[in-house]
Write an enzyme that holds these catalytic residues in place. Structure first.
Site, mmCIF file in Angstrom:
data_model
loop_
_atom_site.group_PDB
_atom_site.id
_atom_site.type_symbol
_atom_site.label_atom_id
_atom_site.label_comp_id
_atom_site.label_asym_id
_atom_site.label_seq_id
_atom_site.Cartn_x
_atom_site.Cartn_y
_atom_site.Cartn_z
ATOM 1 N N ASN A 134 -5.506 -7.087 -86.710
ATOM 2 C CA ASN A 134 -6.278 -6.928 -87.949
ATOM 3 C C ASN A 134 -7.234 -8.116 -88.083
ATOM 4 O O ASN A 134 -6.811 -9.219 -88.417
ATOM 5 C CB ASN A 134 -5.301 -6.869 -89.135
ATOM 6 N N TRP A 135 -8.513 -7.871 -87.806
ATOM 7 C CA TRP A 135 -9.485 -8.973 -87.816
ATOM 8 C C TRP A 135 -9.907 -9.339 -89.243
ATOM 9 O O TRP A 135 -10.640 -10.301 -89.436
ATOM 10 C CB TRP A 135 -10.720 -8.590 -86.988
ATOM 11 N N LYS A 136 -9.533 -8.543 -90.205
ATOM 12 C CA LYS A 136 -9.904 -8.784 -91.612
ATOM 13 C C LYS A 136 -11.425 -8.977 -91.735
ATOM 14 O O LYS A 136 -12.167 -8.416 -90.941
ATOM 15 C CB LYS A 136 -9.102 -9.968 -92.176
ATOM 16 N N HIS A 140 -3.116 -2.316 -97.298
ATOM 17 C CA HIS A 140 -2.861 -3.724 -96.960
ATOM 18 C C HIS A 140 -2.709 -4.529 -98.253
ATOM 19 O O HIS A 140 -3.397 -4.262 -99.238
ATOM 20 C CB HIS A 140 -4.003 -4.283 -96.105
ATOM 21 N N GLU A 173 -3.745 -7.304 -99.154
ATOM 22 C CA GLU A 173 -4.984 -7.913 -99.670
ATOM 23 C C GLU A 173 -5.795 -6.901 -100.470
ATOM 24 O O GLU A 173 -6.452 -7.251 -101.442
ATOM 25 C CB GLU A 173 -5.794 -8.503 -98.501
ATOM 26 N N GLU A 219 5.009 -5.652 -94.027
ATOM 27 C CA GLU A 219 4.336 -6.944 -94.088
ATOM 28 C C GLU A 219 4.757 -7.682 -95.367
ATOM 29 O O GLU A 219 4.141 -7.482 -96.422
ATOM 30 C CB GLU A 219 2.821 -6.757 -94.111
ATOM 31 N N GLY A 271 -0.023 -15.147 -93.171
ATOM 32 C CA GLY A 271 -0.929 -16.294 -93.078
ATOM 33 C C GLY A 271 -0.286 -17.653 -93.251
ATOM 34 O O GLY A 271 -0.985 -18.636 -93.479
ATOM 35 N N SER A 307 2.295 -13.429 -89.931
ATOM 36 C CA SER A 307 2.467 -14.638 -89.111
ATOM 37 C C SER A 307 2.985 -14.353 -87.699
ATOM 38 O O SER A 307 3.785 -15.122 -87.164
ATOM 39 C CB SER A 307 3.385 -15.642 -89.820
ATOM 40 N N GLY A 340 -2.605 -10.808 -87.720
ATOM 41 C CA GLY A 340 -3.899 -11.002 -88.367
ATOM 42 C C GLY A 340 -4.636 -12.140 -87.685
ATOM 43 O O GLY A 340 -5.334 -11.930 -86.688
HETATM 44 P P1 PGA Z 1 -1.345 -12.943 -90.377
HETATM 45 O O1 PGA Z 1 -1.859 -11.611 -91.118
HETATM 46 O O2 PGA Z 1 -0.914 -12.531 -88.989
HETATM 47 O O3 PGA Z 1 -2.546 -13.852 -90.347
HETATM 48 O O4 PGA Z 1 -0.198 -13.472 -91.155
HETATM 49 C C1 PGA Z 1 -1.177 -10.387 -91.004
HETATM 50 C C2 PGA Z 1 -1.811 -9.342 -91.882
HETATM 51 O O5 PGA Z 1 -2.217 -9.674 -93.013
HETATM 52 O O6 PGA Z 1 -1.941 -8.184 -91.482
#
Ligand code: PGA
Length: 257
Positions: A9-11, A94, A96, A166, A172, A212, A233
């Site tokens: 997931n490149w966000k 997600h 976010e 998640e 993160g 993470s 991510g």
């Molecule tokens: P992260 O993000 O690997 O940077 O913790 C995962 C995600 O939000 O899908």
């Protein structure tokens, strides 16, 4: 045998040019593995060019979001119908998006249905926040998120979906949830699906873990019963780390079979 699913997931990162560069590096560093399915989720803007550039023996594409109506007066949105020819998957729900864009359980339910009806596989992201975790509400939160999201799908449609657990408090931070926590949550999710849609759907859908994920944690996380893939991510933006995650997953899968 299900393939192990790895979704990067490149966000909201990387220009179109930077996205092409990352794909070129990944294609150099990652071999074709029959036991691993690798999915890249770049920005909406990079999807179309990357669809031309990816080696389809190695990679598939996912969108990070889409709008549940097929077309109409929804300025700024992109529909699942528009993504049909470009992606195999769309990330839905997600944390976010739930947090920053106030996506409700019902809106996510509508996206799930639109996704499936447009022939795209949804990757439904679920997970509890730190406050919910501390209050001991994890199971209730997962129940509400899963049950509502799937409520407009048939058992047959549920068979093919992906659910990503998640835990929001572990995203993160560089430190994934503990194996026992991941196992409890993913087992709970599969039980919910079994209660509502039956054993065949529960066994056939794929459940993966995100938050993470780094190369060093891959073996430990994939060893957890019922975890069938990973959703990194930030590590997916670094070709060393992402190819390290894929290689570690391949080693694990080979050793298991
Ligand atoms: P992260 O993000 O690997 O940077 O913790 C995962 C995600 O939000 O899908």
């Amino acid at each position: 045998m299900k393939k192990t699913l790895i979704v990067g997931n490149w966000k909201m990162n990387l220009s179109v040019g930077q996205s092409s560069l990352l794909v070129a590096r990944l294609q150099q560093h990652i071999a074709v593995h029959r036991d691993i399915e690798i999915v890249l989720a770049p920005s909406m803007l990079a999807l179309q060019p990357l669809a031309q550039e990816i080696d389809r023996r190695k990679f598939r594409l996912a969108a990070q979001n889409a709008y549940p109506k097929d077309e109409g007066t929804y300025t700024g949105e992109v529909s699942f119908a528009m993504l049909q020819d470009i992606v195999h998957y769309v990330l839905i729900g997600h944390s976010e998006r739930r947090r920053e864009f106030n996506e409700s359980l019902e809106f996510i339910r509508d996206k799930m249905a639109a996704c499936v009806h447009n022939g795209i596989t949804p990757i439904l992201c679920v997970g509890e926040t730190a406050t919910e975790y501390k209050a001991g509400e994890t199971k209730q939160v997962l129940h509400d998120q899963v049950v509502t999201a799937l409520s407009n799908l048939t058992a047959e449609e549920v068979t093919d979906i992906v659910i990503a657990y998640e835990p929001v408090w572990a995203i993160g931070v560089g430190d994934p949830a503990k194996p026992a926590q991941i196992e409890a949550a993913t087992t709970h999710i599969r039980h919910q699906v079994k209660d509502l849609y039956g054993r065949a759907a529960a066994e056939s859908l794929r459940i993966i873990y995100g938050a993470s994920v780094e190369p060093d944690f891959v073996h430990g996380i994939l060893s957890i019963k019922g975890v069938e893939g990973l959703l990194p991510g930030s590590a997916s933006l670094n070709y060393h780390k992402f190819s390290g995650i894929v290689e570690a997953a391949h080693r694990f899968t080979k050793q298991k079979s």
